[in-house]
Scaffold this motif. Structure first.
Motif, PDB file in Angstrom:
ATOM      1  N   GLY A   1      -9.603   2.664  -3.616  1.00  0.00           N
ATOM      2  CA  GLY A   1      -9.877   1.552  -2.467  1.00  0.00           C
ATOM      3  C   GLY A   1      -9.608   1.755  -1.307  1.00  0.00           C
ATOM      4  N   VAL A   2      -8.288   1.214  -2.008  1.00  0.00           N
ATOM      5  CA  VAL A   2      -6.677   0.658  -1.044  1.00  0.00           C
ATOM      6  C   VAL A   2      -6.475   1.559   0.119  1.00  0.00           C
TER       7      VAL A   2
ATOM      8  N   GLY B   1      -7.594   6.414 -17.063  1.00  0.00           N
ATOM      9  CA  GLY B   1      -8.957   7.475 -17.561  1.00  0.00           C
ATOM     10  C   GLY B   1      -9.385   8.067 -17.283  1.00  0.00           C
ATOM     11  N   ARG B   2     -10.134   9.005 -18.246  1.00  0.00           N
ATOM     12  CA  ARG B   2     -11.070   9.609 -17.150  1.00  0.00           C
ATOM     13  C   ARG B   2     -12.256   8.977 -17.271  1.00  0.00           C
ATOM     14  N   ASP B   3     -12.631   8.033 -17.961  1.00  0.00           N
ATOM     15  CA  ASP B   3     -14.147   6.275 -18.216  1.00  0.00           C
ATOM     16  C   ASP B   3     -13.954   6.043 -17.766  1.00  0.00           C
ATOM     17  N   SER B   4     -12.077   5.194 -17.205  1.00  0.00           N
ATOM     18  CA  SER B   4     -12.334   4.189 -16.731  1.00  0.00           C
ATOM     19  C   SER B   4     -11.904   4.067 -14.865  1.00  0.00           C
ATOM     20  N   SER B   5     -11.587   5.696 -14.831  1.00  0.00           N
ATOM     21  CA  SER B   5     -11.097   5.998 -13.430  1.00  0.00           C
ATOM     22  C   SER B   5     -12.023   4.902 -11.900  1.00  0.00           C
ATOM     23  N   ALA B   6     -13.708   4.791 -12.234  1.00  0.00           N
ATOM     24  CA  ALA B   6     -14.286   3.806 -11.156  1.00  0.00           C
ATOM     25  C   ALA B   6     -14.027   2.496 -11.294  1.00  0.00           C
ATOM     26  N   ASP B   7     -13.633   1.733 -11.977  1.00  0.00           N
ATOM     27  CA  ASP B   7     -13.367   0.893 -12.632  1.00  0.00           C
ATOM     28  C   ASP B   7     -11.479   0.789 -11.898  1.00  0.00           C
ATOM     29  N   CYS B   8     -10.809   1.520 -11.221  1.00  0.00           N
ATOM     30  CA  CYS B   8      -9.818   1.382 -11.251  1.00  0.00           C
ATOM     31  C   CYS B   8      -9.027   0.252 -10.282  1.00  0.00           C
ATOM     32  N   LEU B   9      -7.899  -0.507 -10.133  1.00  0.00           N
ATOM     33  CA  LEU B   9      -7.886  -1.835  -9.263  1.00  0.00           C
ATOM     34  C   LEU B   9      -7.282  -1.338  -8.265  1.00  0.00           C
ATOM     35  N   TRP B  10      -6.530   0.222  -8.245  1.00  0.00           N
ATOM     36  CA  TRP B  10      -6.055   0.836  -6.756  1.00  0.00           C
ATOM     37  C   TRP B  10      -7.008   1.465  -5.742  1.00  0.00           C
TER      38      TRP B  10
ATOM     39  N   ALA C   1       3.378   5.902  -5.682  1.00  0.00           N
ATOM     40  CA  ALA C   1       3.620   6.340  -7.341  1.00  0.00           C
ATOM     41  C   ALA C   1       2.444   6.493  -7.337  1.00  0.00           C
ATOM     42  N   GLY C   2       1.557   7.590  -6.794  1.00  0.00           N
ATOM     43  CA  GLY C   2       0.552   7.975  -6.948  1.00  0.00           C
ATOM     44  C   GLY C   2      -1.002   7.047  -7.589  1.00  0.00           C
ATOM     45  N   LEU C   3      -0.858   6.289  -7.435  1.00  0.00           N
ATOM     46  CA  LEU C   3      -2.284   5.238  -8.283  1.00  0.00           C
ATOM     47  C   LEU C   3      -3.093   5.085  -7.024  1.00  0.00           C
ATOM     48  N   MET C   4      -3.257   5.671  -6.422  1.00  0.00           N
ATOM     49  CA  MET C   4      -4.363   5.448  -5.577  1.00  0.00           C
ATOM     50  C   MET C   4      -5.459   6.163  -5.862  1.00  0.00           C
ATOM     51  N   ASP C   5      -5.012   7.566  -6.792  1.00  0.00           N
ATOM     52  CA  ASP C   5      -6.334   8.652  -7.652  1.00  0.00           C
ATOM     53  C   ASP C   5      -7.498   7.664  -9.129  1.00  0.00           C
ATOM     54  N   GLY C   6      -6.611   7.154  -9.239  1.00  0.00           N
ATOM     55  CA  GLY C   6      -7.687   6.662 -10.550  1.00  0.00           C
ATOM     56  C   GLY C   6      -6.891   6.904 -11.645  1.00  0.00           C
ATOM     57  N   HIS C   7      -6.452   8.292 -11.682  1.00  0.00           N
ATOM     58  CA  HIS C   7      -6.421   8.956 -12.684  1.00  0.00           C
ATOM     59  C   HIS C   7      -5.764   8.860 -13.745  1.00  0.00           C
ATOM     60  N   HIS C   8      -4.836   7.393 -13.388  1.00  0.00           N
ATOM     61  CA  HIS C   8      -4.109   6.606 -14.755  1.00  0.00           C
ATOM     62  C   HIS C   8      -4.376   6.542 -15.424  1.00  0.00           C
TER      63      HIS C   8
ATOM     64  N   THR D   1       0.568  -1.192   0.217  1.00  0.00           N
ATOM     65  CA  THR D   1      -0.061  -0.116   0.191  1.00  0.00           C
ATOM     66  C   THR D   1       1.011   1.426   0.314  1.00  0.00           C
ATOM     67  N   ARG D   2       1.966   1.053   0.826  1.00  0.00           N
ATOM     68  CA  ARG D   2       3.441   2.314   0.825  1.00  0.00           C
ATOM     69  C   ARG D   2       3.614   2.312  -1.006  1.00  0.00           C
TER      70      ARG D   2
END
Length: 114
Positions: A111-112, A100-109, A91-98, A85-86
């Motif tokens: 809610g971590v 893409g705009r349309d798929s951030s709700a499905d982002c794997l990261w 890596a800045g992955l928790m915000d879901g922006h990486h 988690t650290r």
């Protein structure tokens, strides 16, 4: 990197152990591709991972994007180790922006635990 796999027709669990780093990237990529081909639902268990670098996180992220594109589900097993988690946070992955705009709700990261 050590791994174990269990599966049935509907779900494949890929258990990763030890260090996930650039030196294991080719093996991790191969394992992820095999898992994606094996079942419609893939669970990646990283609870026994002791260290992870950005290359491993990027490969897992790419596998998730491939799963979504194929109509499959790829998720992480719950209770991620603090080490992971650290690194996800760094890596800045928790915000879901990486994702893409349309798929951030499905982002794997997303809610971590932070």
């Amino acid at each position: 990197m050590k791994r174990a796999q269990t599966s049935d027709n509907e779900e494949k669990v890929l258990t990763l152990k030890g260090e996930l780093s650039i030196s294991h990237a080719a093996q991790l990529k191969s394992e992820l591709i095999q898992a994606l081909d094996a079942a419609p639902r893939i669970v990646i268990d990283v609870n026994a991972v002791t260290d992870v670098d950005l290359s491993a996180l990027q490969l897992i992220c790419a596998a998730h994007k491939s799963a979504v594109a194929k109509g499959k589900q790829l998720i992480l097993a719950p209770d991620l180790p603090e080490t992971l988690t650290r690194q996800i946070q760094r890596a800045g992955l928790m915000d879901g922006h990486h994702c893409g705009r349309d798929s951030s709700a499905d982002c794997l990261w997303k809610g971590v635990d932070r």
